[in-house]
Design a protein around this motif. Structure first.
Motif: not given
Length: 807
Positions: A105-111, A143-151, A169-171, A194-197
């Motif tokens: 998972v991309k977070k800024g410049n960090q993966i 819908e495809p390419k949707t995600v549910v996150l935990t708090e 951005t995932l994978g 934590d991530f439900i796709l």
């Protein structure tokens, strides 16, 4: 009246400080231990109960017996969910979960590599109780390419729970739109992500493949559904839906398939049974074990009983000291019921103080217990709702159980006999007291034997020759993230000093990365010539790096292009093939779910069996194919400075992919992690056993003190007549040691039976050794003798003139 009872009880307990201290400390220790066990048991039994509809949710399990293997799976075919929903009116909703390993998972410049990722159907929120704090649960995963996150995850990536509409951005699949944020999943859940796709993202979820079991399928039944009648329909479901594909693939009817001894059976498991009663292939997480709940519950009851036994023993042993008090009270007109109330009030007071001490001890020891047990138990406000009433009931019940016999015993003295001094006192003659001592040491010896057997089995597991070497093997995870650079990374690591071998594949004995396939000996795909095996893709350095031995044939070679169609099998696979020499024999591996295409492999080698599953299971067939798999890189090291070498490897990684984190583990640690549950339970068992023995010894210590006190005159006379310290110690100890030997005789067969049953859960186990029984027996005798000797030697060394003068 009651106030007077308490005042008199306080004075009596204060007068006998030693007796009171032993009772309070023994009870407090026993109750504190019981509380910790209760916290553990309640936590284990509470899994998945957060679901409002938990009593109507079931998981579909599959049992597959084919190709010489009989296994049960927590997973099922992709189209099963639709079949349930469309053809069975008893079904209210279904939901599928699909594991696909970790995602970057991309977070800024960090993966960041996230492991707690799962795909789910949009009906997830209809089946499970997962409250949403942002978003619409009915639309979140449609819908495809949707995600549910935990708090917590939403805050980690977006610094807010209002993340709906944002993207991640995932994978390698690109951008996913956040369509919902749910509350963090409860820790007491058999799955926690934590991530439900959205399931619609993957094509596999839409395939009509009835012989590809990759999905965890859950069924929510309508209220009032008879589960037994519904389960009775499962064979018909499989015949109707899997039957045609079976006919197409193997040219067999379902009836003929089963008549040949094969199975492809569907069953339903209640949601609330999964955590403690399910240990199948393809579980979503490492589950608990109902056996440990039973064992620890029994230990808690025994510890509590031993603490009560101590109270009863010490109270009745002091009969001579309280006899004159009872006699005088009765002469002055006190009725027996008031005496009983007096003695029970003393018991209640001791229990109340001990309970307060126990709660304080359990509260402060809970973090340490959590660390040992791998738990995260917390005492919340909701916990006190049931805990406070439970403690009050404990005071009443334990106070009554521990005090009723001493109260009846002491209040039953006849005043004339007491005042004439005819009341026999001391240790001898107390049949119930002797029986209770036997019970205490019976429990202690059972626990000692159990502890030794568990320790011995865990040591056996750790030292067993598994058929491969896991020492000093560094596993670098997520090498596939390097793409084409993965080979460069492998080659550069190979050149580092201290590296003796490198192999690149995710298929490792200590990983959960698996691939099960039916492999056939004939092109016609004859099921009688099939082997259900693990099919792993490895390179030519796999065997030498992990030190897996060849018994026949040769290893793969990068110098032989034909090895792309070569196969190496293990001894179990060779045995199931039923051929004398499997070398150069052909095997046919279907390349799709319907077996429309297959690839022919020729066997070039046979390797010695190695354990790639838990030692709870027998070794199953495995077939290695030559190819490229970039799941991970295993590095065999031979260096005294592992830290320095790891730093060099990390530098190589950073030079290729500076934005990706370097994830690694050691193979021996991964192996130990597979048995972490057993190791934790073994540690807890040792601690509880030690506490039980301490509590038993406290009672024995008090009994020995009072036995010596009652025989003060006899000891004095014996010493005057020439008895030495050894004679006195032997005289005072023999009665207790006899009881310990009786406990040993009873405990040995009982403990052997239960521990033998526990060992049956391991396919590879060490039998109960004779020295385990002997060591437990000797330990019990030595512990008892050491406890008794302190008081015996003290009595033997006392001045006889003083004791005779006092008499």
């Amino acid at each position: 009246m009651f106030k007077n009872y308490l005042k008199t009880a306080y004075r009596t307990l204060k007068k006998n400080v030693g007796f009171t201290a032993i009772n309070v400390f023994g009870l407090a220790l026993g109750l504190a231990t019981c509380m910790l066990i209760v916290f553990y048991v309640v936590d284990e039994l509470s899994y998945d109960k957060y679901n409002i509809k938990a009593d109507r949710i079931y998981r579909a399990n599959m049992q597959i017996k084919f190709g010489g293997i009989d296994q049960k799976y927590a997973s099922s075919p992709a189209p099963l969910s639709a079949a349930f929903q469309n053809d069975y009116p008893e079904v209210e909703r279904t939901c599928r979960l699909l594991q696909r390993g970790g995602y970057n998972v991309k977070k800024g410049n960090q993966i960041i590599h996230e492991n707690k990722v799962i795909l789910a159907d949009s009906t997830l929120f209809d089946v499970f109780t997962l409250p949403m704090v942002a978003g619409d649960p009915k639309k979140a995963l449609v819908e495809p390419k949707t995600v549910v996150l935990t708090e917590t995850t939403a805050k980690r990536y977006f610094n807010t729970t209002q993340a709906v509409g944002k993207t991640l951005t995932l994978g390698e699949n690109g951008l996913y739109k956040v369509t919902g944020v749910i509350k963090d999943m409860p820790k007491q859940s058999h799955f926690n992500y934590d991530f439900i796709l959205s399931m619609t993202t993957t094509q596999e979820s839409k395939e009509n493949a009835w012989f590809s079991n990759n999905f965890n399928t859950y069924v929510l039944l309508k209220p009032g559904t008879d589960i037994k009648k519904f389960e009775a329909k499962m064979p018909g479901l499989m015949r109707k839906n899997a039957g045609p594909q079976l006919q197409s693939i193997l040219h067999l009817t379902f009836d003929k398939f089963e008549a040949d001894g094969n199975k492809y059976q569907l069953s339903l498991m209640p949601l609330l049974d999964i955590h403690l009663k399910s240990n199948l292939v393809s579980e979503l997480d490492h589950n608990g074990d109902i056996q440990y709940v039973y064992i620890f519950s029994a230990v808690a009851i025994f510890i509590l009983l031993i603490a009560c036994v101590n109270f009863m023993n010490l109270s009745t042993a002091r009969s001579a000291n309280r006899a004159r008090e009872v006699g005088v009270r009765k002469v002055l007109g006190s009725q027996r019921k008031y005496l009983v109330a007096q003695f029970l009030s003393e018991s209640m007071m001791v229990t109340f103080v001990a309970t307060l001490m126990a709660f304080a001890a359990a509260y402060f020891l809970l973090p340490l217990f959590n660390n040992i047990a791998g738990k995260s138990i917390e005492l919340s406000t909701a916990s006190f709702v049931w805990l406070v009433p439970a403690l009050l009931v404990t005071v009443l019940v334990i106070g009554f159980l521990a005090g009723w016999y001493p109260a009846l015993f002491l209040s039953g003295f006849q005043p004339i006999e007491v005042l004439k001094g005819k009341l026999s006192a001391g240790f001898k003659g107390g049949l119930l007291r002797s029986s209770l001592v036997v019970f205490q040491f019976f429990v202690s010896i059972v626990l000692i034997i159990g502890t030794l057997v568990i320790y011995n089995q865990l040591k056996y597991i750790q030292n067993k020759d598994l058929g491969y070497s896991r020492n000093q093997v560094l596993v670098v995870h997520g090498v596939y993230n390097l793409g084409e650079q993965s080979k460069v990374f492998r080659d550069e690591v190979k050149q580092l000093p201290g590296v003796t071998g490198v192999t690149m594949t995710g298929f490792l004995p200590t990983s959960d990365y698996r691939n099960s396939s039916s492999v056939f000996q004939e092109r016609s795909l004859d099921p009688k010539k099939a082997v259900l095996a693990q099919t792993w893709t490895v390179d030519d350095k796999y065997l030498p790096t992990l030190d897996i031995k060849l018994t026949k044939g040769r290893n793969f070679s990068d110098q032989m292009p034909t090895d792309s169609a070569a196969m190496i099998i293990n001894e179990t696979a060779a045995r199931l093939m039923g051929v004398r020499d499997p070398l150069n024999k052909s095997m046919f591996l279907p390349m799709d779910n319907m077996a429309k295409t297959f690839k022919e492999y020729h066997i070039i080698g046979v390797i010695k069996d190695f354990n790639f599953n838990s030692l709870e299971y027998n070794i199953t067939p495995i077939m290695l194919m030559y190819g490229q798999d970039t799941g991970s890189l295993s590095v065999k090291m031979n260096t005294a400075n592992i830290t320095s070498l790891m730093a060099l490897i990390k530098d190589k990684w950073k030079s290729i992919q500076p934005g990706r984190e370097f994830e690694y583990s050691f193979m021996d640690d991964d192996f130990d992690a597979s048995y972490r549950k057993e190791q934790r339970m073994g540690t807890i068992f040792i601690i509880f056993s030690s506490l039980t023995i301490i509590i038993a010894c406290l009672g024995l210590f008090g009994l020995a003190a009072y036995a010596a006190e009652q025989r003060t005159k006899e000891i004095g006379i014996r010493k005057v007549l020439g008895a030495n310290v050894a004679n006195i110690v032997g005289m005072l100890s023999k009665d207790f040691i006899k009881l310990v030997f009786i406990a040993i005789v009873i405990a040995i067969p009982v403990s052997w039976f239960f521990m033998h049953k526990w060992l049956q859960g391991f396919a590879y186990r060490q039998n109960i050794q004779w020295w385990v029984i002997a060591l437990a027996a000797v330990s019990a005798v030595l512990i008892a003798f050491a406890t008794i000797s302190f008081q015996s030697i003290r009595a033997a060394l006392a001045n006889p003139v003083r004791s005779l003068k006092n008499e």
